[in-house]
Write a protein that holds these residues in place. Structure first.
Motif, PDB file in Angstrom:
ATOM      1  N   SER A   1       0.836  -1.208   0.000  1.00 38.97           N
ATOM      2  CA  SER A   1       0.000   0.000   0.000  1.00 38.97           C
ATOM      3  C   SER A   1       0.862   1.246   0.000  1.00 38.97           C
ATOM      4  CB  SER A   1      -0.903   0.035   1.227  1.00 38.97           C
ATOM      5  OG  SER A   1      -1.617  -1.144   1.327  1.00 38.97           O
ATOM      6  N   ILE A   2       1.923   1.211   0.845  1.00 38.69           N
ATOM      7  CA  ILE A   2       2.795   2.386   0.931  1.00 38.69           C
ATOM      8  C   ILE A   2       3.527   2.595  -0.389  1.00 38.69           C
ATOM      9  CG2 ILE A   2       4.771   3.377   2.117  1.00 38.69           C
ATOM     10  CD1 ILE A   2       3.947   1.929   4.568  1.00 38.69           C
ATOM     11  N   ILE A   3       4.016   1.480  -0.961  1.00 39.05           N
ATOM     12  CA  ILE A   3       4.765   1.594  -2.221  1.00 39.05           C
ATOM     13  C   ILE A   3       3.865   2.177  -3.311  1.00 39.05           C
ATOM     14  CG2 ILE A   3       5.935   0.288  -4.034  1.00 39.05           C
ATOM     15  CD1 ILE A   3       6.798  -1.687  -1.831  1.00 39.05           C
ATOM     16  N   ILE A   4       2.640   1.643  -3.410  1.00 36.64           N
ATOM     17  CA  ILE A   4       1.723   2.131  -4.440  1.00 36.64           C
ATOM     18  C   ILE A   4       1.460   3.616  -4.257  1.00 36.64           C
ATOM     19  CG2 ILE A   4      -0.648   1.974  -5.315  1.00 36.64           C
ATOM     20  CD1 ILE A   4      -0.540  -1.013  -4.567  1.00 36.64           C
ATOM     21  N   LEU A   5       1.171   3.998  -3.000  1.00 34.02           N
ATOM     22  CA  LEU A   5       0.883   5.410  -2.729  1.00 34.02           C
ATOM     23  C   LEU A   5       2.089   6.280  -3.075  1.00 34.02           C
ATOM     24  CD1 LEU A   5      -1.219   7.374  -1.503  1.00 34.02           C
ATOM     25  CD2 LEU A   5       0.105   7.247   0.590  1.00 34.02           C
ATOM     26  N   ALA A   6       3.275   5.819  -2.662  1.00 28.92           N
ATOM     27  CA  ALA A   6       4.484   6.603  -2.929  1.00 28.92           C
ATOM     28  C   ALA A   6       4.686   6.757  -4.433  1.00 28.92           C
ATOM     29  CB  ALA A   6       5.691   5.925  -2.283  1.00 28.92           C
ATOM     30  N   CYS A   7       4.496   5.658  -5.183  1.00 30.78           N
ATOM     31  CA  CYS A   7       4.631   5.719  -6.645  1.00 30.78           C
ATOM     32  C   CYS A   7       3.674   6.755  -7.219  1.00 30.78           C
ATOM     33  CB  CYS A   7       4.303   4.367  -7.275  1.00 30.78           C
ATOM     34  SG  CYS A   7       5.626   3.188  -7.130  1.00 30.78           S
ATOM     35  N   ILE A   8       2.405   6.669  -6.784  1.00 28.70           N
ATOM     36  CA  ILE A   8       1.389   7.571  -7.336  1.00 28.70           C
ATOM     37  C   ILE A   8       1.771   9.018  -7.059  1.00 28.70           C
ATOM     38  CG2 ILE A   8      -1.015   8.320  -7.095  1.00 28.70           C
ATOM     39  CD1 ILE A   8      -1.763   5.422  -6.605  1.00 28.70           C
ATOM     40  N   VAL A   9       2.110   9.301  -5.783  1.00 27.14           N
ATOM     41  CA  VAL A   9       2.378  10.688  -5.402  1.00 27.14           C
ATOM     42  C   VAL A   9       3.611  11.225  -6.135  1.00 27.14           C
ATOM     43  CG1 VAL A   9       3.032  12.186  -3.505  1.00 27.14           C
ATOM     44  CG2 VAL A   9       1.248  10.491  -3.186  1.00 27.14           C
ATOM     45  N   THR A  10       4.693  10.435  -6.154  1.00 24.85           N
ATOM     46  CA  THR A  10       5.901  10.963  -6.791  1.00 24.85           C
ATOM     47  C   THR A  10       5.701  11.115  -8.293  1.00 24.85           C
ATOM     48  OG1 THR A  10       6.721   8.703  -6.768  1.00 24.85           O
ATOM     49  CG2 THR A  10       7.665  10.210  -5.161  1.00 24.85           C
ATOM     50  N   TYR A  11       5.066  10.119  -8.928  1.00 16.98           N
ATOM     51  CA  TYR A  11       4.908  10.198 -10.371  1.00 16.98           C
ATOM     52  C   TYR A  11       4.002  11.371 -10.761  1.00 16.98           C
ATOM     53  CZ  TYR A  11       4.756   8.467 -15.149  1.00 16.98           C
ATOM     54  OH  TYR A  11       4.895   8.346 -16.494  1.00 16.98           O
ATOM     55  N   VAL A  12       2.861  11.483 -10.075  1.00 13.03           N
ATOM     56  CA  VAL A  12       1.947  12.582 -10.401  1.00 13.03           C
ATOM     57  C   VAL A  12       2.605  13.924 -10.071  1.00 13.03           C
ATOM     58  CG1 VAL A  12      -0.243  13.668  -9.782  1.00 13.03           C
ATOM     59  CG2 VAL A  12      -0.146  11.223 -10.148  1.00 13.03           C
ATOM     60  N   GLY A  13       3.287  13.980  -8.928  1.00 12.83           N
ATOM     61  CA  GLY A  13       3.959  15.220  -8.550  1.00 12.83           C
ATOM     62  C   GLY A  13       5.013  15.611  -9.573  1.00 12.83           C
ATOM     63  N   TYR A  14       5.821  14.632  -9.976  1.00 10.39           N
ATOM     64  CA  TYR A  14       6.918  14.881 -10.904  1.00 10.39           C
ATOM     65  C   TYR A  14       6.404  15.349 -12.257  1.00 10.39           C
ATOM     66  CZ  TYR A  14      10.495  13.480 -14.291  1.00 10.39           C
ATOM     67  OH  TYR A  14      11.368  13.447 -15.332  1.00 10.39           O
ATOM     68  N   ARG A  15       5.342  14.669 -12.743  1.00 12.74           N
ATOM     69  CA  ARG A  15       4.836  15.045 -14.066  1.00 12.74           C
ATOM     70  C   ARG A  15       3.937  16.273 -14.028  1.00 12.74           C
ATOM     71  NH1 ARG A  15       4.519  11.019 -18.504  1.00 12.74           N
ATOM     72  NH2 ARG A  15       3.557  12.823 -19.466  1.00 12.74           N
ATOM     73  N   GLY A  16       3.312  16.502 -12.875  1.00  7.91           N
ATOM     74  CA  GLY A  16       2.312  17.557 -12.820  1.00  7.91           C
ATOM     75  C   GLY A  16       2.867  18.923 -12.469  1.00  7.91           C
ATOM     76  N   ILE A  17       3.920  18.938 -11.650  1.00  3.67           N
ATOM     77  CA  ILE A  17       4.370  20.200 -11.071  1.00  3.67           C
ATOM     78  C   ILE A  17       4.818  21.181 -12.151  1.00  3.67           C
ATOM     79  CG2 ILE A  17       6.832  19.628 -10.706  1.00  3.67           C
ATOM     80  CD1 ILE A  17       4.805  21.108  -7.929  1.00  3.67           C
ATOM     81  N   SER A  18       5.371  20.655 -13.247  1.00  4.50           N
ATOM     82  CA  SER A  18       5.927  21.556 -14.256  1.00  4.50           C
ATOM     83  C   SER A  18       4.831  22.300 -15.025  1.00  4.50           C
ATOM     84  CB  SER A  18       6.817  20.766 -15.227  1.00  4.50           C
ATOM     85  OG  SER A  18       6.087  19.681 -15.728  1.00  4.50           O
TER      86      SER A  18
END
Lengths: 294, 311
Positions: A29-46
């Motif tokens: 659960s933690i891994i999935i959440l971490a993946c989602i947050v980092t990936y969305v954050g990384y692609r979205g922030i720009s």
């Protein structure tokens, strides 16, 4: 057979294996959440900028903003809550304060339960046929709001009911005993005491509305423009009868058109809202528990 | 209160009216839920049945060709129904063991600081909108699936490559999406098992793992079944997350085929469908609704059984 001592434990490899398995599953659960947050954050922030959240898509100005969708989301949240809170709280008051336990209460609780089990796509179809076609509201914010009302009604009813149950009976008897009428007692004693629970239900509902998409696709439609003000601001009310896509709908549509930058920017905004709401519910339920302490 | 209501017996008419009105209004509010379920059922049936008469129930349910806009339109949705059943089943097979294990972790074996990380993570997963899951499914899962597909079918020229949008991707997305439901319900079921059971088992010399799997889980059975049924409901009704991930082609539900679920069939074509085509989409909605109602009935049975057991 020398090692019969109590202090010598039999090694159990299977136990260790299962222990390991439990830890792996829990870490998923933690891994999935971490993946989602980092990936969305990384692609979205720009893609997120002041421009992005304050403009509407326009080919002439070359903007791809989502201001219209943010406004639509706010419209839908406010409209839905305006309809659903009185209904949900009223239903809870009836179930908890007026109704005698029996068939009627069981029927209402069963249907409330059923309502929360119906998937949003069914609500979408129903909203489209009933509010959109039969009541002739068409694709509009109002159709979307009425449809979402049905979805969040169980949430509000259940949370209010739980909150009302925690109000001690002595409050009711005390108020009635000194001559307050029932409605006066509910209005001045019960509802204020149950307020944290009601607010928790409302906050949860906002989260549900923000994340909802399937029920809105065929009901609220997919407009992305800002409401036109009109001469006296009457356009703000007319908007209710016009179509408007929320953030989730815009995300889905840009995903369909493979505009992934916009999609990720919206996804990031949605995640921030949803996580904020989660924190808020936590805070509120903590407060509720504090109040419950004698 | 105003000054006129000092007397106990005095002019209470307006007060009484307010009381009666309040009673009536709250009663109406409470019946909105009943009314909503009734009218949803009614409208789903009304809008779902015309196509059955136009096309024929057998042709729809047992037909395998979906060609709504052909010269000779055909509306078979057997594969769509099968996909929903197979996809839900597979996601349960993946999601439930992981979910129950996590619930065991949270309720039984976790050291407090670790549980304090996992629990909020699960709650956050529950709150993520389904379209976000769909977006990530397309951009993370599908490329991975494509690699897997290319590796497996490298030597089979007959395979139709899907670019990774296949049943397996959708199943994984669904499995992740039902996790929070399964975890939360099973956790509270496991926590509800009386402490005495555990102490007795441990005192007899059973290890913690033996206690959990032979004593606690059987005792929490009805709660875990509830979790599974709710998971089925969540998986079968999910639309937006999987509509693009699954590839959206009416196909036999094999793991590496692009497929179409009951829900995604409606989402994909509702916007431009007309006439019979639209009616058939509503029939699909009706079939989905029947599935959901069956699940609700089963759930109601389990809950009732649980209550009787508790007595």
């Amino acid at each position: 057979m020398q090692n019969k001592s109590l202090y010598k434990k039999k090694p159990r490899p299977l136990d260790w294996f299962i222990h390991g398995l439990i830890y792996i599953c829990a870490s998923l659960s933690i891994i999935i959440l971490a993946c989602i947050v980092t990936y969305v954050g990384y692609r979205g922030i720009s893609s997120i900028s002041w421009n992005f959240i304050t403009t509407v898509p326009s080919a002439i100005k070359g903007t791809v903003g989502i201001a219209g969708n943010i406004i639509n989301t706010l419209y839908i949240i406010i409209l839905t809550l305006l309809i659903a809170i009185p209904l949900g709280v009223g239903a809870a008051i009836y179930l908890n304060e007026y109704a005698k336990p029996g068939r009627v209460v069981r029927l209402i609780e069963f249907t409330t339960e059923t309502l929360s089990g119906i998937p949003s796509i069914i609500f979408g179809l129903f909203g489209y046929v009933f509010f959109g076609v039969t009541l002739k509201l068409g694709y509009s914010i109002l159709t979307g709001g009425l449809t979402l009302t049905l979805i969040i009604l169980p949430l509000i009813t259940r949370n209010t009911q739980e909150a009302l149950k925690t109000v001690p009976d002595s409050y009711r008897k005390g108020a009635l005993g000194i001559g307050a009428s029932k409605w006066y007692m509910i209005r001045t004693i019960l509802l204020p005491s149950a307020m944290p629970g009601i607010v928790t239900g409302i906050v949860l509902s906002v989260g549900r509305i923000v994340g909802e998409s399937a029920a809105l696709l065929f009901t609220a439609g997919s407009g992305y423009l800002l409401p036109k003000l009109g001469d006296y601001g009457e356009g703000l009310f007319k908007k209710i009868l016009q179509p408007g896509g929320t953030l989730t709908i815009e995300l889905y549509l840009s995903m369909e058109k493979a505009k992934y930058d916009t999609a990720f920017a919206i996804a990031l905004i949605l995640l921030i809202i949803v996580f904020g709401i989660n924190l808020l519910t936590k805070y509120l339920s903590n407060k509720l528990n504090l109040d419950k302490r004698p | 209160m105003d000054k006129n209501t000092y007397s106990i017996i005095g002019s209470n008419k307006s007060k009484e009216t307010v009381e009666r009105l309040a009673n009536i209004i709250f009663t109406i509010c409470a019946f909105i839920a009943v009314l909503a379920v009734l009218s949803i059922s009614l409208y789903m049936i009304i809008s779902g049945t015309p196509a059955i008469f136009e096309v024929g129930l057998k042709e729809i349910i047992f037909g395998t060709v979906w060609r709504p806009s052909g010269a000779e339109p055909s509306y078979g949705i057997l594969y769509v129904i099968l996909t929903s059943i197979v996809g839900t089943f597979m996601s349960i097979i993946i999601g439930v063991p992981i979910g129950v294990m996590t619930a065991i972790f949270l309720a039984e074996t976790a050291p407090k600081p670790l549980a304090a990380i996992v629990k909020p993570a699960v709650e956050l997963l529950a709150g993520i909108p389904s379209v976000v899951y769909g977006l990530l499914g397309i951009l993370i899962l599908n490329p991975l699936m494509y690699k897997l597909e290319s590796a497996i079918f490298a030597n089979s020229p007959n395979h139709q490559f899907t670019g990774g949008s296949n049943l397996l991707s959708a199943v994984i997305v669904l499995a992740i999406m039902i996790l929070p439901t399964v975890i939360n319900i099973s956790e509270s079921a496991i926590r509800a098992v009386a402490k005495d059971y555990r102490y007795t088992s441990l005192a007899l010399g059973a290890t913690q793992i033996q206690t959990i799997f032979k004593i606690v889980l059987p005792a929490a059975k009805s709660g875990i079944v509830t979790a599974i049924v709710l998971g089925v409901g969540r998986a079968i009704g999910e639309a937006m997350a999987i509509s693009l991930v699954a590839g959206n082609v009416t196909n036999i539900p094999f793991p590496f085929n692009s497929v179409r679920f009951l829900t995604t069939a409606v989402v994909a074509e509702m916007s431009y469908a007309a006439d019979t085509h639209k009616d058939v989409l509503f029939t699909i909605g009706l079939i989905l609704f029947v599935f959901i109602m069956l699940i609700n009935l089963i759930l109601n049975r389990i809950m009732k059984g649980g209550k009787e057991n508790a007595k």
